[in-house]
Design a protein around this motif. Structure first.
Motif, PDB file in Angstrom:
ATOM      1  N   GLY A 107       8.282   6.603   1.235  1.00 20.68           N
ATOM      2  CA  GLY A 107       7.211   5.859   0.573  1.00 20.68           C
ATOM      3  C   GLY A 107       6.177   6.760  -0.058  1.00 20.68           C
ATOM      4  O   GLY A 107       6.238   7.988   0.059  1.00 20.68           O
ATOM      5  N   LYS A 109       3.704   8.335  -3.268  1.00 21.05           N
ATOM      6  CA  LYS A 109       4.069   9.152  -4.433  1.00 21.05           C
ATOM      7  C   LYS A 109       4.725  10.447  -3.951  1.00 21.05           C
ATOM      8  O   LYS A 109       4.454  10.890  -2.838  1.00 21.05           O
ATOM      9  N   GLY A 160       4.338  -0.588   0.920  1.00 18.67           N
ATOM     10  CA  GLY A 160       3.440  -1.730   0.721  1.00 18.67           C
ATOM     11  C   GLY A 160       4.132  -3.007   1.157  1.00 18.67           C
ATOM     12  O   GLY A 160       5.353  -3.078   1.189  1.00 18.67           O
ATOM     13  N   GLY A 184       2.652   0.462   5.388  1.00 19.18           N
ATOM     14  CA  GLY A 184       1.767   0.385   4.215  1.00 19.18           C
ATOM     15  C   GLY A 184       1.318   1.726   3.674  1.00 19.18           C
ATOM     16  O   GLY A 184       2.137   2.592   3.373  1.00 19.18           O
ATOM     17  N   GLY A 185       0.009   1.903   3.587  1.00 13.59           N
ATOM     18  CA  GLY A 185      -0.542   3.106   2.964  1.00 13.59           C
ATOM     19  C   GLY A 185      -0.714   4.283   3.926  1.00 13.59           C
ATOM     20  O   GLY A 185      -1.448   5.230   3.615  1.00 13.59           O
ATOM     21  N   ARG A 211     -13.057  -0.201   2.698  1.00 13.17           N
ATOM     22  CA  ARG A 211     -11.962   0.050   1.746  1.00 13.17           C
ATOM     23  C   ARG A 211     -12.284  -0.540   0.377  1.00 13.17           C
ATOM     24  O   ARG A 211     -11.961   0.031  -0.649  1.00 13.17           O
ATOM     25  N   ARG A 221      -6.658  -8.616  -4.015  1.00 15.01           N
ATOM     26  CA  ARG A 221      -5.917  -8.751  -2.773  1.00 15.01           C
ATOM     27  C   ARG A 221      -6.821  -9.225  -1.650  1.00 15.01           C
ATOM     28  O   ARG A 221      -6.427 -10.014  -0.800  1.00 15.01           O
TER      29      ARG A 221
HETATM   30  N1  UDP Z   1       4.174   2.212  -2.674  1.00 16.09           N
HETATM   31  C1  UDP Z   1       5.449   2.737  -2.813  1.00 16.09           C
HETATM   32  N2  UDP Z   1       6.317   2.116  -3.649  1.00 16.09           N
HETATM   33  C2  UDP Z   1       5.995   1.004  -4.362  1.00 16.09           C
HETATM   34  C3  UDP Z   1       4.697   0.469  -4.197  1.00 16.09           C
HETATM   35  C4  UDP Z   1       3.816   1.095  -3.332  1.00 16.09           C
HETATM   36  O1  UDP Z   1       5.783   3.729  -2.177  1.00 16.09           O
HETATM   37  O2  UDP Z   1       6.840   0.514  -5.098  1.00 16.09           O
HETATM   38  C5  UDP Z   1       3.261   2.877  -1.754  1.00 16.09           C
HETATM   39  C6  UDP Z   1       1.932   3.264  -2.344  1.00 16.09           C
HETATM   40  O3  UDP Z   1       2.037   4.502  -2.996  1.00 16.09           O
HETATM   41  C7  UDP Z   1       1.088   3.321  -1.085  1.00 16.09           C
HETATM   42  C8  UDP Z   1       1.702   2.259  -0.192  1.00 16.09           C
HETATM   43  O4  UDP Z   1       2.976   1.976  -0.734  1.00 16.09           O
HETATM   44  O5  UDP Z   1       1.245   4.591  -0.477  1.00 16.09           O
HETATM   45  C9  UDP Z   1       0.954   0.937  -0.144  1.00 16.09           C
HETATM   46  O6  UDP Z   1      -0.334   1.161   0.127  1.00 16.09           O
HETATM   47  P1  UDP Z   1      -1.378  -0.018   0.303  1.00 16.09           P
HETATM   48  O7  UDP Z   1      -2.688   0.637   0.484  1.00 16.09           O
HETATM   49  O8  UDP Z   1      -1.223  -1.036  -0.768  1.00 16.09           O
HETATM   50  O9  UDP Z   1      -0.838  -0.663   1.650  1.00 16.09           O
HETATM   51  P2  UDP Z   1      -1.593  -1.339   2.843  1.00 16.09           P
HETATM   52  O10 UDP Z   1      -1.842  -0.251   3.822  1.00 16.09           O
HETATM   53  O11 UDP Z   1      -2.819  -1.996   2.313  1.00 16.09           O
HETATM   54  O12 UDP Z   1      -0.545  -2.322   3.302  1.00 16.09           O
END
Ligand code: UDP
Length: 239
Positions: A107, A109, A160, A184-185, A211, A221
């Motif tokens: 996951g 970048k 995500g 998630g992130g 955040r 969101r």
């Molecule tokens: N992300 C990814 N591929 C995608 C869309 C998102 O790897 O197609 C990653 C994005 O780079 C981030 C994570 O998924 O690192 C999502 O983070 P976000 O803060 O939205 O998640 P949360 O912790 O709020 O669920």
């Protein structure tokens, strides 16, 4: 038995119990997956049956934040405590490191996943990093194959929500890993790209506000949060 909050069933566990359960899954045959929904994801599940199926089909469903814990309390079925995904992951990695288990990071970048791997390797002596792959791929099969080849015991799937939950449901078994966690992130935090809210904010249930100030683009969101409370109140009235 799980505690239902607007259609999502949460395991009623403390952090310690959650980690113990994670370790148990790590030692059980077959693939298992862990999800950590917050109110926003509960709302997504109300609108997307496939997301609801993926979330409720998990082996461990942890209440990521204070919002879910508040919702459960308002519905008269309290949960023991919040179990934030990223903190669960930290404790789980300690246990994995003790046992010399291997972790695959999927996951975020490209540079972020690699940086997270480097930081985690340094932080958790004994933890083996089986491999990393960024989250911006178009076909699942080559990625699944790469994870299977790596022999990873655990995969952190950080794409995500609800993408990561659907991904784990569909591909979990084929990765050959014992446990997959949708986080998630979290890789952004492990890589040092995104900061978690300081303790004061999270202690007061205001992590979401911190955040929002840091990343105002999240406003769309976050509108799901008040909606979640409205739906909890409606549900309470029905009960
Ligand atoms: N992300 C990814 N591929 C995608 C869309 C998102 O790897 O197609 C990653 C994005 O780079 C981030 C994570 O998924 O690192 C999502 O983070 P976000 O803060 O939205 O998640 P949360 O912790 O709020 O669920």
């Amino acid at each position: 038995m799980r505690i239902d909050v607007l259609g999502v069933g949460f395991d009623n566990v403390t952090m310690e119990e959650a980690v113990a359960r994670g370790v148990e899954l790590l030692h059980s045959d077959g693939a298992h997956y862990v999800v950590t929904p917050n109110p926003e994801i509960v709302e997504v599940c109300r609108e997307d049956p496939a997301a609801a199926e993926a979330v409720n089909g998990a082996d461990l469903v942890l209440p990521d934040g204070v919002g879910v814990v508040k919702g459960a309390r308002m519905l008269g079925t309290p949960l023991k405590e919040k179990v934030p995904g990223i903190e669960f992951a930290a404790h789980f990695m300690e246990r994995m490191a003790e046992e010399g288990k291997s972790l695959y990071l999927l996951g975020a970048k490209p540079d972020v996943a690699a940086q997270a791997a480097e930081n985690l390797r340094r932080q958790y002596a004994g933890l083996r990093i089986a491999g990393v792959h960024d989250g911006y791929f178009h076909e699942d099969a080559p990625v699944v194959e790469e994870i299977a080849q790596s022999g990873a015991d655990v995969v952190f799937v950080c794409l995500g929500a609800p993408k990561q939950e659907k991904w784990m449901r569909k591909n979990g078994a084929a990765t050959g890993a014992r446990v997959l966690c949708g986080l998630g992130g979290s890789l952004d935090v492990f890589a040092g790209v995104v900061e978690r809210a300081p303790k004061f904010w999270s202690d007061h249930g205001l992590e979401w506000f911190y955040r929002l100030c840091k990343e105002p683009r999240r406003i769309g969101r976050m509108m799901k949060l008040p909606l979640f409370l409205v739906h909890v109140k409606q549900e309470r009235r029905k009960k």
